[in-house]
Design a protein around this motif. Structure first.
Motif, PDB file in Angstrom:
ATOM      1  N   GLN A   3      50.576 -59.342   5.023  1.00 40.25           N
ATOM      2  CA  GLN A   3      50.078 -60.706   5.140  1.00 40.25           C
ATOM      3  C   GLN A   3      51.202 -61.649   5.513  1.00 40.25           C
ATOM      4  O   GLN A   3      51.402 -62.692   4.907  1.00 40.25           O
TER       5      GLN A   3
ATOM      6  N   GLY B   6      52.170 -57.280  -8.257  1.00 42.19           N
ATOM      7  CA  GLY B   6      51.043 -57.201  -7.349  1.00 42.19           C
ATOM      8  C   GLY B   6      51.080 -58.152  -6.183  1.00 42.19           C
ATOM      9  O   GLY B   6      50.076 -58.396  -5.541  1.00 42.19           O
ATOM     10  N   MET B   7      52.233 -58.759  -5.873  1.00 38.45           N
ATOM     11  CA  MET B   7      52.261 -59.644  -4.709  1.00 38.45           C
ATOM     12  C   MET B   7      53.605 -59.531  -3.990  1.00 38.45           C
ATOM     13  O   MET B   7      54.599 -59.070  -4.544  1.00 38.45           O
ATOM     14  N   PHE B   8      53.600 -59.979  -2.761  1.00 38.16           N
ATOM     15  CA  PHE B   8      54.816 -59.942  -1.959  1.00 38.16           C
ATOM     16  C   PHE B   8      55.418 -61.325  -1.864  1.00 38.16           C
ATOM     17  O   PHE B   8      54.713 -62.293  -1.613  1.00 38.16           O
ATOM     18  N   LYS B   9      56.704 -61.403  -2.025  1.00 34.04           N
ATOM     19  CA  LYS B   9      57.406 -62.633  -1.672  1.00 34.04           C
ATOM     20  C   LYS B   9      57.983 -62.419  -0.283  1.00 34.04           C
ATOM     21  O   LYS B   9      58.545 -61.366   0.015  1.00 34.04           O
ATOM     22  N   VAL B  10      57.858 -63.434   0.556  1.00 34.74           N
ATOM     23  CA  VAL B  10      58.335 -63.303   1.933  1.00 34.74           C
ATOM     24  C   VAL B  10      59.795 -62.886   1.967  1.00 34.74           C
ATOM     25  O   VAL B  10      60.176 -61.906   2.608  1.00 34.74           O
TER      26      VAL B  10
END
Lengths: 329, 429
Positions: A83, A143-147
């Motif tokens: 994303q 559970g999430m990506f940091k740019v």
């Protein structure tokens, strides 16, 4: 309606550009040839230049097209997957990982199978998949990506793989041209064998990606939403990661690391035709192939001796990457 | 992206236009029917607030999502500029291609027709047949006109190579030393392609160039229609394989470890090009010069310890496996780097100081380069104290001759011997 017209124009322009690119690839090169020679060859009147036109230039242009399409498709998938429009096989580390695998296979003497997927290609796929999984796991926080985490992890993992590649190349004495090939990419020695090795897997990857494109559209909404809308998130994610790695690894195993194609092309295409992945995958592949055909033309003809193609794509792509980074701040 | 700012916590995030609503309820049950990706018309503040409320609720997936299409207007502008960029690129390339093609077309025509001489057939094998006949048919072709190959030898990569019946009419040389030997065997007029480093003997510069040592161009080589390509180990193996795939006969030579190997190289090139007699004669002449030198240096009492430096590329020198070491030994001296069993070695200053060589040879392209190297050594604090520098026994060697594994190595050897043992050449100090 308007959007449809815009897409049609885009597709028409793209097809014209592709045809022009192939024609220019056939007609230019260190050996002087004219359009008349090509015409004579097509009409079967003069076979003298057949080897140069077909075995050298056509196979080379086709390989550049296939590799560009693979990289762009891989980039489009990874951008949706993470994303993040700054993802690309090179930035995420797949390319460097794959080239490490390929060089390792050569160093270990795995380079036996000449047809289909060679030992080299398999090793490239395995390490490419390994690196991207590693990056995926390391940059996944709650559970999430940091740019930033994703980019830095990818770049660090890629640098590590590149260092290992350089080390392997340095251990072999006759490695200068090998080093340039694996680290900067080249189509100088492209032939039908490589085209035959890439084409079926690219076709399979494209079909699979387009098949799953609706799921990618859902994934972009977030995993929970996608799950709620009927997408088998985990399975689809795995499939996409495998397809993206396979495509990038294929490209690397026949042409070395060619950076930034997977970054720039899907981005441009998304701006022009919108973010629907069903179209993005198809148009992006076509645009990526065309883009690399033109880059290869430049690499061949800019100077008297050939430039590694990675130099050209980086010269085009790196400023674009900087622009993206700057814009996002 | 806004959401990636570290201090962008929920506390300071209330949009001025949209006062912070009661948290929880809406977020828990609200599934956005028009996701951000497809949504251009909602005000930025709304999206911001929405994103952060989601973050509050712990559904932080969207927080780090970078919206690729922020607004329709910007997107359109960017699309236009991107399209313009693509078009400009395409136009530039197209115009360049047209410019390259069409003025060149006429020229190309004349260039192509030139090399095909009347009476000589186009294919290499046909030309070979002509030659067989011209030479009185020493080796007879079969009924179909194909030359019979009598034997097969192996090149230095161990690949079998069928010997041609006669000297191929069109030879491409992929290394300067091979070019030199080909000229020495009287094949100069058959060489149709050389590397850009092949500048010796004088006729070599006029031959078309196929590229460099590591970047020979397959297309150019093919266009020369060679009957034989002579390559060496330094050429990329991939290029050699590619030529093989395209059915070009390639013979690969190794760089040997000494002058005996060099004489062997001459005879091997002679047999591949079917110039055995000339090659034997050349090798014999070289060997007799080596013998004469050996006789002259017989029984030298002091064998000076020598360091050989390749100018301007760091402290590169020849290790024990390199042919330079053999040259030094034949010149009645000892290579201080011979203990390192490699061909080329990156030496260090400390080792030179420790070894304290009696003489230094600088491989330089010109007198000026040599002077620069000598000054550098004299000025370099630790190297200045080395015996060779103190006593002024720093000598020049022709880098081109010494770095090519060909007949001129014997000239280099004689220069070395003369510099190291002038008394043996009647030039007492």
């Amino acid at each position: 309606m308007k959007a449809t017209t815009a897409r049609r124009i885009f597709l028409a322009v793209l097809i014209v550009l592709t045809a022009a690119g192939f024609l220019a690839s056939l007609l230019t090169g260190p050996v002087k040839t004219s359009a008349g020679d090509l015409w004579n060859l097509i009409m079967g009147r003069n076979q003298a230049q057949a080897v140069i036109f077909l075995d050298l230039r056509l196979s080379r242009a086709l390989l550049a097209f296939l590799v560009g399409a693979s990289l762009a498709l891989s980039g489009a998938i990874l951008q949706g997957f993470f994303q993040n429009p700054m993802a690309d096989p090179f930035v995420v580390g797949v390319s460097s990982g794959a080239s490490f695998g390929a060089v390792l296979a050569v160093a270990l003497g795995l380079d036996v199978a000449a047809f289909g997927f060679s030992g080299q290609g398999l090793a490239a796929f395995a390490t490419g998949l390994g690196i991207v999984s590693l990056v995926y796991l390391l940059s996944l926080r709650k559970g999430m990506f940091k740019v930033e985490t994703l980019l830095l992890t990818g770049i660090a993992a890629g640098a590590l793989a590149s260092a290992l590649t350089s080390f392997l190349l340095f251990m072999r004495s006759d490695s200068f041209d090998q080093a340039v090939f694996w680290l900067l990419g080249s189509f100088q020695l492209a032939g039908w064998r490589q085209v035959g090795a890439v084409a079926p897997y690219f076709a399979a990857g494209l079909v699979a990606a387009v098949w799953l494109a609706r799921d990618m559209n859902l994934l972009v909404l977030g995993d929970e939403t996608a799950q709620a809308l009927g997408c088998r998130v985990r399975r689809v994610r795995k499939a996409f990661l495998a397809i993206a790695s396979l495509l990038a690894a294929l490209a690397v195993s026949v042409s070395g690391i060619i950076g930034f194609v997977g970054l720039v092309v899907p981005h441009w295409v998304r701006l022009l035709i919108g973010p629907d992945h069903r179209r993005l995958f198809l148009y992006g592949s076509l645009a990526g192939g065309t883009f690399l055909v033109y880059c290869d033309l430049l690499a061949r003809n800019l100077l008297a001796s050939e430039l590694p193609i990675g130099v050209i794509t980086a010269a085009v792509g790196a400023p674009f990457f900087l622009y993206l980074l700057h814009k996002k701040r | 992206m806004l959401a990636s700012k570290p201090h962008d916590g929920p506390g300071n995030s209330t949009s001025p236009h949209f006062p912070k609503p009661e948290p929880g309820l809406r977020d828990r049950y609200f599934v956005d029917p028009v996701p951000a990706l497809f949504c251009h018309d909602r005000p930025a503040g709304d999206r911001l607030a929405g994103g952060e409320r989601l973050a509050d609720a712990g559904k932080a997936k969207d927080q780090h999502f970078v919206d690729p299409v922020p607004s329709l207007l910007v997107a359109a502008a960017r699309a236009a500029s991107a399209a313009a960029a693509v078009l400009v690129l395409a136009l530039t390339v197209g115009v360049a291609a047209v410019l390259m093609l069409f003025p060149a077309a006429g020229l190309a025509q004349s260039e192509r027709t030139q090399p095909v001489e009347p009476g000589r057939s186009r294919t290499a094998s046909g030309a070979r047949d002509d030659l067989v006949r011209a030479q009185g048919g020493g080796i007879v072709g079969d009924d179909l006109g194909r030359p019979q190959t009598q034997a097969s030898i192996r090149d230095d990569l161990g690949r079998p190579f069928p010997l041609p019946a006669a000297a191929p009419a069109r030879i491409v040389s992929m290394a300067p030393n091979i070019t030199e030997i080909l000229f020495a065997l009287g094949l100069g007029d058959r060489i149709v392609g050389v590397t850009r480093f092949c500048d010796y003997p004088p006729g070599a510069e006029a031959v078309p160039k196929v590229g460099g040592l590591v970047d020979p161009n397959v297309e150019i080589i093919l266009s020369l229609k060679p009957g034989l390509v002579l390559a060496f180990r330094g050429n990329p193996l991939r290029v050699i394989d590619r030529l093989g795939e395209l059915h070009v006969p390639v013979f690969v030579f190794d760089i040997g470890g000494g002058l005996d190997d060099m004489c062997g190289l001459v005879t091997r090139i002679g047999s591949v090009t079917r110039r055995e007699r000339e090659a034997q004669a050349l090798a014999a002449a070289l060997r007799s010069r080596l013998d004469a030198l050996e006789a002259r240096l017989a029984g030298v009492a002091a064998r000076p310890r020598v360091f050989v430096i390749l100018h301007s590329q760091g402290l590169w020198t020849s290790g024990g496996e390199g042919y330079i070491s053999d040259l030094v030994a034949r010149a009645g001296a000892v290579n201080i780097a011979a203990g390192i069993g490699r061909k080329w070695v990156l030496y260090s200053r400390e080792r030179i100081v420790r070894d304290d060589p009696d003489a230094v040879f600088v491989l330089a392209r010109s007198r000026r380069e040599f002077e620069a190297a000598r000054e550098w050594m004299a000025g370099e604090a630790r190297l200045g104290g080395v015996k060779a520098v103190r006593t002024g026994r720093v000598f020049l060697l022709d880098q081109d001759a010494a770095s090519r594994f060909g007949p001129r190595l014997v000239d280099v050897l004689e220069t070395m011997a003369r510099d190291l043992h002038p008394e043996r050449f009647g030039e007492g100090r």
